[in-house]
Write a protein that holds these residues in place. Structure first.
Motif, mmCIF file in Angstrom:
data_model
loop_
_atom_site.group_PDB
_atom_site.id
_atom_site.type_symbol
_atom_site.label_atom_id
_atom_site.label_comp_id
_atom_site.label_asym_id
_atom_site.label_seq_id
_atom_site.Cartn_x
_atom_site.Cartn_y
_atom_site.Cartn_z
ATOM 1 N N GLY B 100 0.806 -1.205 0.000
ATOM 2 C CA GLY B 100 0.000 0.000 0.000
ATOM 3 C C GLY B 100 0.845 1.264 0.000
ATOM 4 O O GLY B 100 0.321 2.376 0.040
ATOM 5 N N THR B 128 1.778 -1.849 8.577
ATOM 6 C CA THR B 128 1.254 -2.966 7.780
ATOM 7 C C THR B 128 2.335 -4.030 7.602
ATOM 8 O O THR B 128 2.073 -5.234 7.731
ATOM 9 C CB THR B 128 0.816 -2.467 6.382
ATOM 10 O OG1 THR B 128 -0.021 -1.335 6.557
ATOM 11 C CG2 THR B 128 0.078 -3.540 5.617
ATOM 12 N N ASP B 131 3.029 -5.806 10.896
ATOM 13 C CA ASP B 131 1.895 -6.681 11.156
ATOM 14 C C ASP B 131 1.994 -7.962 10.328
ATOM 15 O O ASP B 131 1.798 -9.066 10.825
ATOM 16 C CB ASP B 131 0.635 -5.913 10.744
ATOM 17 C CG ASP B 131 -0.526 -6.228 11.648
ATOM 18 O OD1 ASP B 131 -0.286 -6.415 12.848
ATOM 19 O OD2 ASP B 131 -1.658 -6.296 11.142
ATOM 20 N N ASP B 132 2.317 -7.791 9.043
ATOM 21 C CA ASP B 132 2.425 -8.938 8.136
ATOM 22 C C ASP B 132 3.484 -9.920 8.623
ATOM 23 O O ASP B 132 3.259 -11.125 8.673
ATOM 24 C CB ASP B 132 2.808 -8.456 6.724
ATOM 25 C CG ASP B 132 1.581 -8.126 5.891
ATOM 26 O OD1 ASP B 132 0.461 -8.286 6.415
ATOM 27 O OD2 ASP B 132 1.752 -7.711 4.731
#
Lengths: 322, 236
Positions: B100, B128, B131-132
């Motif tokens: 993103g 993100t 988190d991934d």
């Protein structure tokens, strides 16, 4: 009222996909065995691929409600060559290449189950039952991409009222067309026919559209012709394609993706940026519009339709009922 | 095959391995990466990384078929490095596009010298990524596979091989099997249930892996039956 004797449309004419050699084929064809080359070609991004031409016919429409402002409509070419329709293959280009094998006429939709007025209705009758509206909706795929598509249809609620469900009917089940002869690419690992479902109040919501067309024309086969539902506040897979049966049932029906991966695809599957798919974040989406390279935009709760539908889920824990 | 001939073959193999990347660049420049270019680039680079890995792993079984194919081993390092090259492009696509990250916007900001904006764009996407890596097992195995390929790529030169010594070097480079297996697991875990796309690559990997014990069995059987056949190099 429905008139079952109305004339049928002629079968839509299908232009077979032209297969012509392009330079890439020649390069690989020269270097590798033809089988390998075709495998490689399938994996390459679609450079210079011919778009399959179908005879889509114009639909008489009137302006509809729930219009969007300030969002760029996805070009039809993109919306009709990037589809998930596993009956025609698992690659997103497969449906546009393979769906021409589906016969969409004659077509009937059976209204059955717990209703006072069960009936099998011919498609053309169904299409004329109520005036067709243009409704431009956001379409959010569970895979974190989205489009803006002008659909054509009328509220599913109109048809449900015609069927007159019994008070015991709490859910609506949609069953899609399946014919292995017309869908040779369908992976055997999924249990077809495709099944989806909505709670009765979701199905009756004015946003839920019984959809016959897009971009002012009849649906392309790969979009779920000749009739589908569009439930814009839910992930795309909830919007069943090529529907042949609408069944009124008392219990929450089994649905294809929920059966396959209950941890990944909930029955509700409302667009929810705070509830991640186990394998990717749902906080953002790639907006497929006129830009060559899609922008990433934040995902909105209920896909931006919270004002219309959030009340349906009042008091529910949406992280539990995802 | 003479050294000269192998050199010529190497040039062709190099160009052949580079061609997918050049083609991709050309498609990028002409805006022909399809409806969802980010997804196209991600899948395309990932596929080629796997195919290069499988090609590299195919060399040993192939050259065992006949001594005439012995020279194939001289292509293996290059093919392995191409696997690393495509895996790295795949990783970069994930970090700077799939995550993103607003790459077009960031490029504009760099041009204008607005470094604070670039930093902000990066900070937006960082959670993100974290988190991934913390939560998603397909990301974890993919990253592990890339890390292995990275370790193999940086130790791939003759000079380092000599420094390390043949045995330890060879042991380290056995990890390529792990990288290939992880890459395939990564593939299975990222596709939706019911999608059998990774099946073909999986079958190829299994065949290539089984070819090794099968060859050993054949050798043993030949040894027992008394044919005076010299066993080839004990390498991979």
């Amino acid at each position: 009222m429905l008139n079952l004797n109305s004339p049928e449309f002629a079968s839509s004419e299908i232009t077979p996909k032209e297969k012509f050699l392009n330079r890439r084929n020649l390069i690989f064809g020269g270097l590798a065995a033809a089988g390998l080359a075709s495998e490689v070609r399938k994996r390459l991004p679609p450079i210079g691929m011919p778009t399959v031409a179908f005879a889509a016919s114009k639909l008489p429409t009137q302006p509809g409600s729930f219009s969007l402002s300030g969002e760029i409509v996805t070009p039809k070419q993109k919306a009709t060559t990037y589809n998930n329709f596993y009956e025609f293959g698992t690659d997103k280009r497969d449906p546009s290449e393979n769906a021409h094998t589906m016969h969409t006429r004659p077509w009937t939709v059976a209204l059955e189950g717990l209703c006072a007025n069960p009936k099998t209705v011919d498609l053309d009758t169904l299409m004329r039952y109520r005036p067709l509206e243009d409704r431009t909706y956001r379409f959010r795929c569970v895979e974190a991409w989205s489009m803006i598509v002008p659909w054509v249809g009328y509220p599913l609620a109109e048809l449900i009222k015609f069927a007159n469900p019994l008070p015991t009917a709490k859910f609506v089940e949609f069953i899609s067309f399946f014919n292995p002869g017309q869908m040779p690419e369908a992976p055997s690992s999924l249990g077809f026919p495709y099944r989806e479902g909505l709670r009765m109040d979701e199905a009756m919501n004015p946003l839920t559209l019984l959809t016959f067309g897009s971009y002012g024309e009849t649906l392309e086969n790969q979009q779920g012709a000749p009739v589908r539902v569009i439930v814009p506040w839910k992930y795309g897979f909830k919007s069943a394609k090529s529907i042949v049966k609408i069944r009124f049932v008392a219990k929450q029906p089994e649905t294809t993706w929920n059966d396959l991966g209950p941890g990944e695809y909930g029955f509700y599957s409302n667009v929810n940026p705070t509830h991640d798919h186990p394998r990717w974040s749902q906080a953002h989406e790639r907006r497929i519009d006129t830009a060559t390279f899609p922008h990433t935009v934040p995902t909105l709760p209920f896909n931006g339709y919270g004002n219309q539908v959030a009340s349906l889920y009042a008091g529910m824990d949406l992280n539990k009922f995802y | 095959m003479s050294t000269r001939a192998v050199r010529i073959v190497k040039v062709f193999v190099f160009l052949f391995c580079l061609a997918p990347a050049l083609l991709m660049l050309q498609q990028f420049r002409t805006g022909n990466l399809g409806t969802d270019p980010v997804a196209s680039l991600t899948h395309y680079t990932g596929n080629w990384a796997v195919w290069m890995l499988l090609t590299g792993l195919a060399i040993t079984p192939l050259r065992r078929l006949t001594p005439k194919l012995g020279w194939l081993v001289r292509l293996r390092r290059m093919i392995g490095l191409f696997a690393f090259f495509y895996a790295t492009l795949h990783l970069l696509t994930y970090v700077f596009l799939f995550s993103g990250f607003d790459l077009p916007g960031a490029i504009d900001s760099v041009r204008l010298g607005h470094w604070a904006e670039v930093r902000q764009k990066w900070l937006d996407v960082w959670p993100t990524l974290v988190d991934d890596v913390q939560k998603r097992r397909f990301i974890q195995v993919g990253l592990l596979a890339w890390t292995i390929l990275f370790a193999l790529a940086v130790t791939s030169s003759q000079w380092i091989m000599r420094k390390m010594g043949g045995r330890p070097w060879q042991t380290l480079h056995l990890l390529v099997y792990g990288a290939a297996a992880l890459a395939i697991v990564h593939y299975w875990w990222l596709v939706k249930k019911g999608n059998l796309e990774p099946l073909r690559d999986t079958v190829i990997l299994i065949v290539l892996l089984l070819a090794r014990p099968a060859w050993k069995l054949v050798q043993q059987w030949r040894g027992r039956s008394g044919s005076p056949r010299r066993v080839g190099s004990p390498a991979l």
